[in-house]
Design a protein around this motif. Structure first.
Motif, PDB file in Angstrom:
ATOM      1  N   ASN A  60      14.226   3.811   8.496  1.00  0.00           N
ATOM      2  CA  ASN A  60      13.228   2.751   8.353  1.00  0.00           C
ATOM      3  C   ASN A  60      11.832   3.333   8.187  1.00  0.00           C
ATOM      4  O   ASN A  60      11.011   2.816   7.417  1.00  0.00           O
ATOM      5  CB  ASN A  60      13.253   1.819   9.563  1.00  0.00           C
ATOM      6  N   LEU A  61      11.562   4.427   8.911  1.00  0.00           N
ATOM      7  CA  LEU A  61      10.263   5.081   8.789  1.00  0.00           C
ATOM      8  C   LEU A  61      10.068   5.621   7.375  1.00  0.00           C
ATOM      9  O   LEU A  61       9.015   5.423   6.758  1.00  0.00           O
ATOM     10  CB  LEU A  61      10.154   6.217   9.803  1.00  0.00           C
ATOM     11  N   VAL A  62      11.079   6.302   6.854  1.00  0.00           N
ATOM     12  CA  VAL A  62      10.998   6.867   5.510  1.00  0.00           C
ATOM     13  C   VAL A  62      10.835   5.764   4.475  1.00  0.00           C
ATOM     14  O   VAL A  62      10.033   5.879   3.533  1.00  0.00           O
ATOM     15  CB  VAL A  62      12.262   7.703   5.208  1.00  0.00           C
ATOM     16  N   SER A  63      11.585   4.669   4.646  1.00  0.00           N
ATOM     17  CA  SER A  63      11.498   3.556   3.711  1.00  0.00           C
ATOM     18  C   SER A  63      10.098   2.952   3.699  1.00  0.00           C
ATOM     19  O   SER A  63       9.554   2.622   2.636  1.00  0.00           O
ATOM     20  CB  SER A  63      12.525   2.484   4.087  1.00  0.00           C
ATOM     21  N   THR A  64       9.501   2.820   4.876  1.00  0.00           N
ATOM     22  CA  THR A  64       8.147   2.263   4.964  1.00  0.00           C
ATOM     23  C   THR A  64       7.127   3.184   4.325  1.00  0.00           C
ATOM     24  O   THR A  64       6.235   2.745   3.589  1.00  0.00           O
ATOM     25  CB  THR A  64       7.767   2.025   6.446  1.00  0.00           C
ATOM     26  N   VAL A  65       7.262   4.483   4.582  1.00  0.00           N
ATOM     27  CA  VAL A  65       6.323   5.454   4.032  1.00  0.00           C
ATOM     28  C   VAL A  65       6.448   5.530   2.514  1.00  0.00           C
ATOM     29  O   VAL A  65       5.451   5.721   1.803  1.00  0.00           O
ATOM     30  CB  VAL A  65       6.548   6.844   4.664  1.00  0.00           C
ATOM     31  N   LYS A  66       7.649   5.369   1.994  1.00  0.00           N
ATOM     32  CA  LYS A  66       7.857   5.421   0.539  1.00  0.00           C
ATOM     33  C   LYS A  66       7.071   4.333  -0.178  1.00  0.00           C
ATOM     34  O   LYS A  66       6.769   4.457  -1.372  1.00  0.00           O
ATOM     35  CB  LYS A  66       9.347   5.288   0.213  1.00  0.00           C
ATOM     36  N   GLY A  67       6.774   3.256   0.547  1.00  0.00           N
ATOM     37  CA  GLY A  67       6.026   2.166  -0.065  1.00  0.00           C
ATOM     38  C   GLY A  67       4.568   2.488  -0.301  1.00  0.00           C
ATOM     39  O   GLY A  67       3.868   1.735  -1.001  1.00  0.00           O
ATOM     40  N   GLU A  68       4.081   3.574   0.271  1.00  0.00           N
ATOM     41  CA  GLU A  68       2.695   3.988   0.075  1.00  0.00           C
ATOM     42  C   GLU A  68       2.587   4.806  -1.211  1.00  0.00           C
ATOM     43  O   GLU A  68       3.282   5.813  -1.383  1.00  0.00           O
ATOM     44  CB  GLU A  68       2.228   4.834   1.259  1.00  0.00           C
ATOM     45  N   ASN A 131      -0.434  -0.679   8.301  1.00  0.00           N
ATOM     46  CA  ASN A 131       0.793  -1.441   8.090  1.00  0.00           C
ATOM     47  C   ASN A 131       1.469  -1.717   9.433  1.00  0.00           C
ATOM     48  O   ASN A 131       1.774  -0.803  10.202  1.00  0.00           O
ATOM     49  CB  ASN A 131       1.722  -0.634   7.168  1.00  0.00           C
ATOM     50  N   ASP A 132       1.714  -3.003   9.729  1.00  0.00           N
ATOM     51  CA  ASP A 132       2.294  -3.379  11.028  1.00  0.00           C
ATOM     52  C   ASP A 132       3.673  -2.761  11.239  1.00  0.00           C
ATOM     53  O   ASP A 132       4.015  -2.340  12.345  1.00  0.00           O
ATOM     54  CB  ASP A 132       2.390  -4.898  11.145  1.00  0.00           C
ATOM     55  N   ALA A 133       4.465  -2.718  10.159  1.00  0.00           N
ATOM     56  CA  ALA A 133       5.812  -2.145  10.287  1.00  0.00           C
ATOM     57  C   ALA A 133       5.730  -0.669  10.634  1.00  0.00           C
ATOM     58  O   ALA A 133       6.481  -0.169  11.481  1.00  0.00           O
ATOM     59  CB  ALA A 133       6.590  -2.347   8.986  1.00  0.00           C
ATOM     60  N   PHE A 134       4.809   0.028   9.982  1.00  0.00           N
ATOM     61  CA  PHE A 134       4.655   1.457  10.255  1.00  0.00           C
ATOM     62  C   PHE A 134       4.176   1.687  11.680  1.00  0.00           C
ATOM     63  O   PHE A 134       4.682   2.560  12.386  1.00  0.00           O
ATOM     64  CB  PHE A 134       3.670   2.073   9.258  1.00  0.00           C
ATOM     65  N   ARG A 135       3.220   0.896  12.111  1.00  0.00           N
ATOM     66  CA  ARG A 135       2.699   1.055  13.473  1.00  0.00           C
ATOM     67  C   ARG A 135       3.782   0.760  14.509  1.00  0.00           C
ATOM     68  O   ARG A 135       3.863   1.413  15.549  1.00  0.00           O
ATOM     69  CB  ARG A 135       1.489   0.143  13.680  1.00  0.00           C
ATOM     70  N   GLY A 136       4.626  -0.222  14.210  1.00  0.00           N
ATOM     71  CA  GLY A 136       5.721  -0.533  15.127  1.00  0.00           C
ATOM     72  C   GLY A 136       6.717   0.621  15.222  1.00  0.00           C
ATOM     73  O   GLY A 136       7.199   0.940  16.317  1.00  0.00           O
ATOM     74  N   LEU A 137       7.000   1.259  14.091  1.00  0.00           N
ATOM     75  CA  LEU A 137       7.904   2.406  14.090  1.00  0.00           C
ATOM     76  C   LEU A 137       7.294   3.579  14.834  1.00  0.00           C
ATOM     77  O   LEU A 137       7.994   4.317  15.539  1.00  0.00           O
ATOM     78  CB  LEU A 137       8.241   2.803  12.649  1.00  0.00           C
ATOM     79  N   ASP A 201      -5.047   5.018  16.764  1.00  0.00           N
ATOM     80  CA  ASP A 201      -6.420   4.671  16.453  1.00  0.00           C
ATOM     81  C   ASP A 201      -6.652   4.776  14.959  1.00  0.00           C
ATOM     82  O   ASP A 201      -6.826   5.848  14.407  1.00  0.00           O
ATOM     83  CB  ASP A 201      -7.388   5.617  17.203  1.00  0.00           C
ATOM     84  N   THR A 202      -6.652   3.644  14.264  1.00  0.00           N
ATOM     85  CA  THR A 202      -6.811   3.653  12.810  1.00  0.00           C
ATOM     86  C   THR A 202      -8.270   3.741  12.397  1.00  0.00           C
ATOM     87  O   THR A 202      -8.577   3.921  11.227  1.00  0.00           O
ATOM     88  CB  THR A 202      -6.204   2.383  12.186  1.00  0.00           C
ATOM     89  N   ASN A 203      -9.200   3.607  13.363  1.00  0.00           N
ATOM     90  CA  ASN A 203     -10.608   3.642  13.013  1.00  0.00           C
ATOM     91  C   ASN A 203     -11.014   4.980  12.416  1.00  0.00           C
ATOM     92  O   ASN A 203     -11.912   5.078  11.589  1.00  0.00           O
ATOM     93  CB  ASN A 203     -11.469   3.361  14.252  1.00  0.00           C
ATOM     94  N   ASN A 204     -10.336   6.066  12.877  1.00  0.00           N
ATOM     95  CA  ASN A 204     -10.661   7.387  12.367  1.00  0.00           C
ATOM     96  C   ASN A 204     -10.233   7.585  10.924  1.00  0.00           C
ATOM     97  O   ASN A 204     -10.634   8.533  10.264  1.00  0.00           O
ATOM     98  CB  ASN A 204     -10.002   8.473  13.234  1.00  0.00           C
ATOM     99  N   SER A 205      -9.368   6.707  10.458  1.00  0.00           N
ATOM    100  CA  SER A 205      -8.848   6.876   9.114  1.00  0.00           C
ATOM    101  C   SER A 205      -9.583   6.024   8.092  1.00  0.00           C
ATOM    102  O   SER A 205      -9.295   6.052   6.920  1.00  0.00           O
ATOM    103  CB  SER A 205      -7.354   6.498   9.077  1.00  0.00           C
ATOM    104  N   LYS A 206     -10.491   5.172   8.556  1.00  0.00           N
ATOM    105  CA  LYS A 206     -11.205   4.291   7.660  1.00  0.00           C
ATOM    106  C   LYS A 206     -12.381   5.016   7.042  1.00  0.00           C
ATOM    107  O   LYS A 206     -12.973   5.863   7.656  1.00  0.00           O
ATOM    108  CB  LYS A 206     -11.671   3.038   8.420  1.00  0.00           C
TER     109      LYS A 206
END
Length: 206
Positions: A60-68, A131-137, A201-206
């Protein structure tokens, strides 16, 4: 003549007494040894279960990342390959030799390293990290890595208790009778001990 017979009786009584004590000690140790051995096997089964839990999350992690878009394919491929290798290494708790444990640890350590690199690379993709799915994983992986660490520590504790029991006199004498041999614990190496870095912490990536 009477004195000689009395001496023989005393000697025989001592032999019987000592033999009885040795026999009782052997039976008692055998029961405890089996219990400790079974505890080690159960703890290792828990370790494998937690690693399997992590492995089940990866597709599931790989599938989510592939969407990027434009995500680093080599990083994804390393995770996929490491997972395939790790899932192929299964160890029977009844045949837990040092060689097999080392092979198991190395395979899982390689997967830990690949996951760690993947999560580090995601720092460069703000949309993915939002991405909520990615964060959940990520959260599930973090929890699973903690469970793996606890399970490994429990296994090492069980191994230490078992090894101490069979090496302590007079148990070391009985251990040879019943085939109890020392067991190998997990060794502390970067590949297997270090959990992937999970940063929420996604703030560092913005």
């Amino acid at each position: 003549m009477k004195t000689r017979n009395l001496a023989l009786i005393v000697i025989l009584a001592l032999v019987v007494l000592v033999g009885g004590c040795v026999g009782c000690g052997a039976v008692s140790f055998q029961k405890r040894g089996v219990a400790l051995d079974e505890n080690v096997k159960a703890k290792f089964a828990n370790v494998q279960s937690e690693y399997q839990r992590r492995s089940d999350l990866i597709p599931n992690l790989v599938s989510t990342v592939k969407g990027e878009a434009n995500f680093e394919q080599s990083t994804l491929e390393n995770v996929i390959k490491a997972r395939a290798s790790a899932t192929q290494v299964r160890v029977d708790p009844n045949d837990l030799t040092p060689e097999k444990l080392e092979q198991f640890q190395q395979a899982q350590g390689q997967l830990s390293q690949a996951l760690g690199r993947l999560l580090v690379v995601t720092e460069n993709y703000p949309n993915l990290r939002a991405n909520d799915a990615f964060r959940g994983l990520q959260a599930q992986l973090e929890g699973t890595e903690n469970r793996i660490k606890v399970a490994r520590n429990d296994f090492n504790t069980a191994v230490q208790e078992y090894n101490t029991a069979i090496r302590t006199f007079p148990n070391n004498f009985y251990a040879g009778w019943f085939g109890f041999t020392p067991k190998q614990p997990f060794q502390a190496d970067p590949g297997a001990e270090r959990a992937p870095t999970v940063n929420f912490d996604t703030n560092n990536s913005k």
